[in-house]
Design a protein around this motif. Structure first.
Motif, PDB file in Angstrom:
ATOM      1  N   LEU A  91      -1.615  -4.944  -2.110  1.00 33.60           N
ATOM      2  CA  LEU A  91      -1.628  -3.774  -1.250  1.00 33.60           C
ATOM      3  C   LEU A  91      -2.761  -3.960  -0.256  1.00 33.60           C
ATOM      4  CD1 LEU A  91      -1.254  -0.889  -3.873  1.00 33.60           C
ATOM      5  CD2 LEU A  91       0.549  -2.073  -2.628  1.00 33.60           C
ATOM      6  N   CYS A 114      -0.761   1.109   4.776  1.00 31.63           N
ATOM      7  CA  CYS A 114      -0.928   0.266   3.593  1.00 31.63           C
ATOM      8  C   CYS A 114       0.351  -0.541   3.429  1.00 31.63           C
ATOM      9  CB  CYS A 114      -1.199   1.115   2.366  1.00 31.63           C
ATOM     10  SG  CYS A 114      -1.219   0.190   0.810  1.00 31.63           S
ATOM     11  N   ALA A 174       2.564  -3.248   1.407  1.00 31.83           N
ATOM     12  CA  ALA A 174       2.713  -3.711   0.033  1.00 31.83           C
ATOM     13  C   ALA A 174       3.609  -4.933  -0.029  1.00 31.83           C
ATOM     14  CB  ALA A 174       3.299  -2.599  -0.827  1.00 31.83           C
ATOM     15  N   PHE A 189       9.147  -1.985  -3.729  1.00 34.20           N
ATOM     16  CA  PHE A 189       8.362  -0.900  -3.139  1.00 34.20           C
ATOM     17  C   PHE A 189       8.994   0.473  -3.354  1.00 34.20           C
ATOM     18  CE2 PHE A 189       5.121   0.723  -0.519  1.00 34.20           C
ATOM     19  CZ  PHE A 189       5.656   1.606   0.402  1.00 34.20           C
ATOM     20  N   TYR A 228       8.293   2.556  -6.530  1.00 35.69           N
ATOM     21  CA  TYR A 228       6.936   3.017  -6.823  1.00 35.69           C
ATOM     22  C   TYR A 228       6.575   4.242  -5.990  1.00 35.69           C
ATOM     23  CZ  TYR A 228       5.744  -1.118  -9.540  1.00 35.69           C
ATOM     24  OH  TYR A 228       5.687  -2.087 -10.509  1.00 35.69           O
ATOM     25  N   MET A 261       3.578   6.071  -4.179  1.00 32.41           N
ATOM     26  CA  MET A 261       2.375   5.559  -3.542  1.00 32.41           C
ATOM     27  C   MET A 261       1.381   6.691  -3.352  1.00 32.41           C
ATOM     28  SD  MET A 261       2.981   2.376  -3.223  1.00 32.41           S
ATOM     29  CE  MET A 261       1.602   1.915  -2.174  1.00 32.41           C
ATOM     30  N   ARG A 289       0.153  11.875  -2.405  1.00 29.68           N
ATOM     31  CA  ARG A 289       1.096  11.005  -3.122  1.00 29.68           C
ATOM     32  C   ARG A 289       2.477  11.213  -2.556  1.00 29.68           C
ATOM     33  NH1 ARG A 289       1.908   9.187  -8.849  1.00 29.68           N
ATOM     34  NH2 ARG A 289       4.134   9.358  -9.325  1.00 29.68           N
ATOM     35  N   ARG A 297       6.233   7.219   4.249  1.00 30.01           N
ATOM     36  CA  ARG A 297       6.481   5.823   3.875  1.00 30.01           C
ATOM     37  C   ARG A 297       7.709   5.315   4.598  1.00 30.01           C
ATOM     38  NH1 ARG A 297       6.920   5.653  -2.326  1.00 30.01           N
ATOM     39  NH2 ARG A 297       7.567   3.478  -1.980  1.00 30.01           N
ATOM     40  N   VAL A 346       3.190   2.397   3.471  1.00 29.15           N
ATOM     41  CA  VAL A 346       2.897   3.815   3.329  1.00 29.15           C
ATOM     42  C   VAL A 346       1.810   4.170   4.337  1.00 29.15           C
ATOM     43  CG1 VAL A 346       1.228   3.426   1.456  1.00 29.15           C
ATOM     44  CG2 VAL A 346       2.310   5.665   1.713  1.00 29.15           C
ATOM     45  N   CYS A 405      -5.215   2.812  -1.004  1.00 31.13           N
ATOM     46  CA  CYS A 405      -3.833   3.085  -1.366  1.00 31.13           C
ATOM     47  C   CYS A 405      -3.589   2.510  -2.759  1.00 31.13           C
ATOM     48  CB  CYS A 405      -2.861   2.492  -0.358  1.00 31.13           C
ATOM     49  SG  CYS A 405      -2.979   0.699  -0.135  1.00 31.13           S
ATOM     50  N   ALA A 414      -0.378   2.164  -6.095  1.00 26.84           N
ATOM     51  CA  ALA A 414       1.025   2.255  -6.492  1.00 26.84           C
ATOM     52  C   ALA A 414       1.132   2.673  -7.948  1.00 26.84           C
ATOM     53  CB  ALA A 414       1.717   0.908  -6.280  1.00 26.84           C
ATOM     54  N   TYR A 465      -2.890   4.727 -11.937  1.00 22.94           N
ATOM     55  CA  TYR A 465      -2.202   3.944 -10.911  1.00 22.94           C
ATOM     56  C   TYR A 465      -2.330   2.456 -11.221  1.00 22.94           C
ATOM     57  CZ  TYR A 465      -1.157   7.970  -8.044  1.00 22.94           C
ATOM     58  OH  TYR A 465      -0.629   9.151  -7.583  1.00 22.94           O
TER      59      TYR A 465
END
Length: 122
Positions: free
Chosen positions: A3, A21, A23, A28, A31, A33, A49, A70, A77, A94, A96, A109
């Protein structure tokens, strides 16, 4: 999993800033974020979130000023920070989370970015 957070910088109070951010290495869209922030000497603080499908949840300090979003096609994100205040100054991270439950504790996280510094001057 990687990330990478970027977009931090210096901004005057009342201004705006957008953090991103990117990833890689994970599915992705599976998840949730989160964005967290931390100042020296304090614990990492939850900011916002977003679930894989786009449901959002905010800390009270972020409600009405920050917007998390996102783009699953870009594995990215965002955190749009508006009407920033000096107390928003922090390193922003950030993260996940594979859980579908809304969780605000940093300890749960799974993966973390390296952080990007936001400095708000009065």
């Amino acid at each position: 999993v990687q990330l990478q957070a970027f977009g931090g910088g210096s901004v005057q109070a009342g201004g705006s800033l957008r953090l991103s951010c990117a990833a890689s290495g994970l599915t992705f869209s599976s998840y949730a974020m989160g964005w967290f922030r931390q100042v020296p000497g304090k614990e990492r603080e939850f900011v916002a979130r977003i679930s894989g499908s786009g449901t959002t949840y905010y800390a009270d300090t972020a409600k009405g000023r920050f917007i998390i979003s996102r783009d699953n096609a870009k594995n990215t994100v965002y955190l749009q920070m508006n009407t920033v205040k000096p107390e928003d100054t922090a390193v922003y991270y950030c993260a996940a989370d594979s859980s579908g439950v809304v969780r605000t504790s940093a300890y749960v996280y799974h993966f973390w970015g390296q952080g990007t510094l936001v400095t708000v001057s009065s």
